[in-house]
Design a protein around this motif. Structure first.
Motif, PDB file in Angstrom:
ATOM      1  N   UNK A  73       0.764  -1.063  -0.036  1.00 20.75           N
ATOM      2  CA  UNK A  73      -0.051  -0.040   0.005  1.00 20.75           C
ATOM      3  C   UNK A  73       0.887   1.293   0.081  1.00 20.75           C
ATOM      4  N   UNK A  74       2.143   0.927   0.040  1.00 20.56           N
ATOM      5  CA  UNK A  74       3.307   2.284  -0.032  1.00 20.56           C
ATOM      6  C   UNK A  74       3.309   2.710  -1.429  1.00 20.56           C
ATOM      7  N   UNK A  75       3.898   3.969  -1.391  1.00 21.70           N
ATOM      8  CA  UNK A  75       4.326   4.543  -2.710  1.00 21.70           C
ATOM      9  C   UNK A  75       5.542   3.827  -3.358  1.00 21.70           C
ATOM     10  N   UNK A  85      11.112  -3.815  -9.548  1.00 20.72           N
ATOM     11  CA  UNK A  85      10.012  -3.637 -10.660  1.00 20.72           C
ATOM     12  C   UNK A  85       9.611  -2.215 -10.658  1.00 20.72           C
ATOM     13  N   UNK A  86      10.898  -1.292 -11.307  1.00 20.53           N
ATOM     14  CA  UNK A  86      10.518  -0.001 -11.521  1.00 20.53           C
ATOM     15  C   UNK A  86       9.111   0.744 -11.896  1.00 20.53           C
ATOM     16  N   UNK A  87       8.446  -0.415 -12.627  1.00 19.07           N
ATOM     17  CA  UNK A  87       7.089   0.332 -13.080  1.00 19.07           C
ATOM     18  C   UNK A  87       6.127   0.487 -12.103  1.00 19.07           C
ATOM     19  N   UNK A  88       6.592  -0.300 -10.874  1.00 23.65           N
ATOM     20  CA  UNK A  88       5.954  -0.223  -9.628  1.00 23.65           C
ATOM     21  C   UNK A  88       6.403   0.287  -8.282  1.00 23.65           C
ATOM     22  N   UNK A  89       7.526   1.035  -8.722  1.00 24.90           N
ATOM     23  CA  UNK A  89       8.225   1.571  -7.692  1.00 24.90           C
ATOM     24  C   UNK A  89       8.979   0.669  -6.580  1.00 24.90           C
ATOM     25  N   UNK A  90       9.146  -0.396  -6.993  1.00 29.33           N
ATOM     26  CA  UNK A  90       9.750  -1.621  -6.160  1.00 29.33           C
ATOM     27  C   UNK A  90      11.069  -1.853  -6.687  1.00 29.33           C
TER      28      UNK A  90
END
Length: 124
Positions: A73-75, A85-90
């Protein structure tokens, strides 16, 4: 500069965390940066410090947890979650799915030779 207003929170009391930090009023004012709980290391300190200096994450709260339900749930996540996964900010460099290498065969041979030398007590 990290200011006295910087807030770093944990999720030991999950309900209290969710009630306070996942409310729309907070989410509209702050980004939530996730990293792991327990002992801290240089990699997440550096990652969160860099993020705090960006325009997008300058006004953020750092959340230290290993609870994947909360992390999702975090940004942004760094050094936790097992996903890159840069597209998901992970951004976890411990991702389980990594199967690529930038090394050439020559690099692999050098690394093998280095490891063999280290096991023999030689240092470069």
């Amino acid at each position: 500069m990290i200011t006295p207003e910087l807030e770093i929170v944990g999720t030991e009391d999950k309900k209290a965390f969710c009630d306070k930090y996942l409310k729309p009023e907070i989410r509209s004012q702050f980004k939530l940066i996730g990293t792991h709980s327990d002992a801290f290391h240089c990699d997440e300190v550096m990652a969160t410090s860099i993020l705090l200096r960006t325009k997008e994450f300058a006004n953020s709260i750092i959340v230290r947890t290993r609870d994947q339900e909360i992390l999702d749930q975090l940004d942004i996540q760094c050094d936790v979650g097992g996903v890159f996964d840069p597209s998901r900010n992970r951004f976890d460099h411990h991702q389980r799915t990594f199967d690529q290498t930038w090394w050439t065969e020559r690099d692999e041979q050098r690394e093998k030779e280095k490891q063999e030398a280290l096991t023999k007590g030689e240092a470069y």
